[in-house]
Design an enzyme around this catalytic site. Structure first.
Site, PDB file in Angstrom:
ATOM      1  CD  GLN A  86     -46.383  -9.385   1.804  1.00 32.13           C
ATOM      2  OE1 GLN A  86     -47.157  -8.668   0.765  1.00 32.13           O
ATOM      3  NE2 GLN A  86     -44.830  -8.566   2.616  1.00 32.13           N
TER       4      GLN A  86
ATOM      5  CG  ASP B 182     -52.572  -5.720   5.506  1.00 26.94           C
ATOM      6  OD1 ASP B 182     -52.906  -5.256   4.486  1.00 26.94           O
ATOM      7  OD2 ASP B 182     -52.495  -7.240   5.610  1.00 26.94           O
TER       8      ASP B 182
ATOM      9  CB  CYS C 144     -48.432  -7.065   3.221  1.00 23.54           C
ATOM     10  SG  CYS C 144     -49.999  -6.464   3.450  1.00 23.54           S
TER      11      CYS C 144
ATOM     12  CG  HIS D  56     -49.718 -13.317   2.570  1.00 22.33           C
ATOM     13  ND1 HIS D  56     -48.837 -14.102   1.499  1.00 22.33           N
ATOM     14  CD2 HIS D  56     -49.809 -11.992   1.774  1.00 22.33           C
ATOM     15  CE1 HIS D  56     -49.153 -12.924   0.383  1.00 22.33           C
ATOM     16  NE2 HIS D  56     -49.566 -11.722   0.274  1.00 22.33           N
TER      17      HIS D  56
ATOM     18  NE  ARG E 222     -44.775 -12.109  -1.055  1.00 21.73           N
ATOM     19  CZ  ARG E 222     -46.001 -11.841  -1.650  1.00 21.73           C
ATOM     20  NH1 ARG E 222     -46.157 -10.700  -1.380  1.00 21.73           N
ATOM     21  NH2 ARG E 222     -47.088 -12.309  -2.521  1.00 21.73           N
TER      22      ARG E 222
END
Ligand code: CP
Ligand code: NVA
Length: 301
Positions: free
Chosen positions: A128, A218, A258, A125, A286
């Site tokens: 991120q 996460d 995240c 990701h 982001r």
């Protein structure tokens, strides 16, 4: 940088991305550098932050974004990804794709003649992780920090390892056996660390959080892992970010996630709402970091 499929694609310009993001954050509507540009956004999985921040980001840069759900494209009925990439390259200026399989994103990029951005796969990701190190730098004003990642060594963890090792940040991944980060990614990160000076460690014991400047977690069940839910909840139950874990870290430690978060699983409500949580800034960033990525990738025609 031709595409952003992995954090490794930023190895030569990671600091430039963060610098551009900083400039764009200070004046969100002030740089309309992507007028007449269209970004196609293919989603094979759900999204709140990625979808909205890319769409708003393109608008702020003077361009436009198209939301394309895989299930509503012919791709969802079996049209080859190679053909989709070739066709989309004739219509849009760039593609952001969120897919189950990382290899699909690579295949898409191999067949596209426009920049391709990974909006999350089973392996990485990158958007991120870049936003995360930007958030840490904005708060700490240095990369000389120790990040402890607790829980599942998943896509977010893999990209964070690469990003940390490129900028010289120390990182310890604390996961149960069998839930460690990807072996190849760890090897690559260790190679970067030789140049940057990052200290990287993979451990199983939560006490390794001791003295950390950033605590990151996460979800325990990522999109696509739903069939393993019972096993995962059992294996990961000791790795919750709660006030006991927070007390082991540096008293000024930032807490990061995240999102989306499941309170009571990987993180407690108490920690999510405490003054040390940087989670909402992290989500905001982001937007700024992806705008920097878009400006760099699409703007260099
Ligand atoms: N963090 C993140 O990528 O969120 P979404 O799944 O909502 O896009
Ligand atoms: N690891 C999570 C991240 C969601 C943004 C997932 O892949 O579902």
């Amino acid at each position: 940088m031709k595409h952003l499929l992995s954090v490794t694609d930023t190895q030569d310009n990671i600091l430039d991305i963060l610098e551009v993001a900083d400039k764009l954050k200070k004046d969100p509507w002030g740089y309309q550098t992507l007028k007449n540009n269209v970004l196609g956004m293919i989603f094979e999985k759900s999204s709140t932050r990625t979808r909205i921040s890319f769409e708003v980001g393109m608008l702020q840069l003077g361009g436009h974004a198209l939301y394309l759900s895989k299930s509503e494209l012919q791709l969802g009925r079996g049209e080859p990804i190679e053909d989709t990439a070739k066709v989309m390259s004739r219509y849009v200026n760039g593609v952001m794709i969120r897919a189950r399989e990382h290899s699909d994103v690579v295949k898409f990029a191999e067949n596209a003649t426009i920049p391709v951005i990974n909006g999350l796969t089973n392996l990485e990701h990158p958007c991120q992780a870049l936003a995360d190190i930007f958030t840490i730098y904005q708060d700490k004003k240095t990369f000389n920090v120790h990040l402890a990642y607790l829980g599942d060594g998943n896509n977010v963890c893999n990209s964070l390892l690469l990003a940390a090792s490129l900028v010289g940040m120390d990182m310890t991944v604390i996961s149960p056996e069998g839930y460690e980060p990807d072996v190849m990614i760890l090897e690559q990160a260790k190679e970067y660390a030789q140049t940057s000076g990052s200290k990287l460690k993979v451990a199983n014991d939560v006490s390794e959080v001791k003295g950390a400047d950033v605590i990151y977690t996460d979800v325990w069940v990522s999109m696509g892992d739903e069939e393993e839910v019972n096993q995962r909840l059992k294996m990961l139950s000791e790795y919750q970010v709660n006030s006991d874990v927070l007390n082991l870290a540096n008293p000024q430690a930032m807490v990061m996630h995240c999102l989306p978060a499941i309170r009571g699983q990987e993180i407690t409500e108490e920690v999510m709402s405490c003054g040390q949580a940087a989670i909402w800034d992290q989500a905001e960033n982001r937007l700024h970091v992806q705008k920097a990525i878009l400006s760099i990738l699409l703007g260099k025609k």
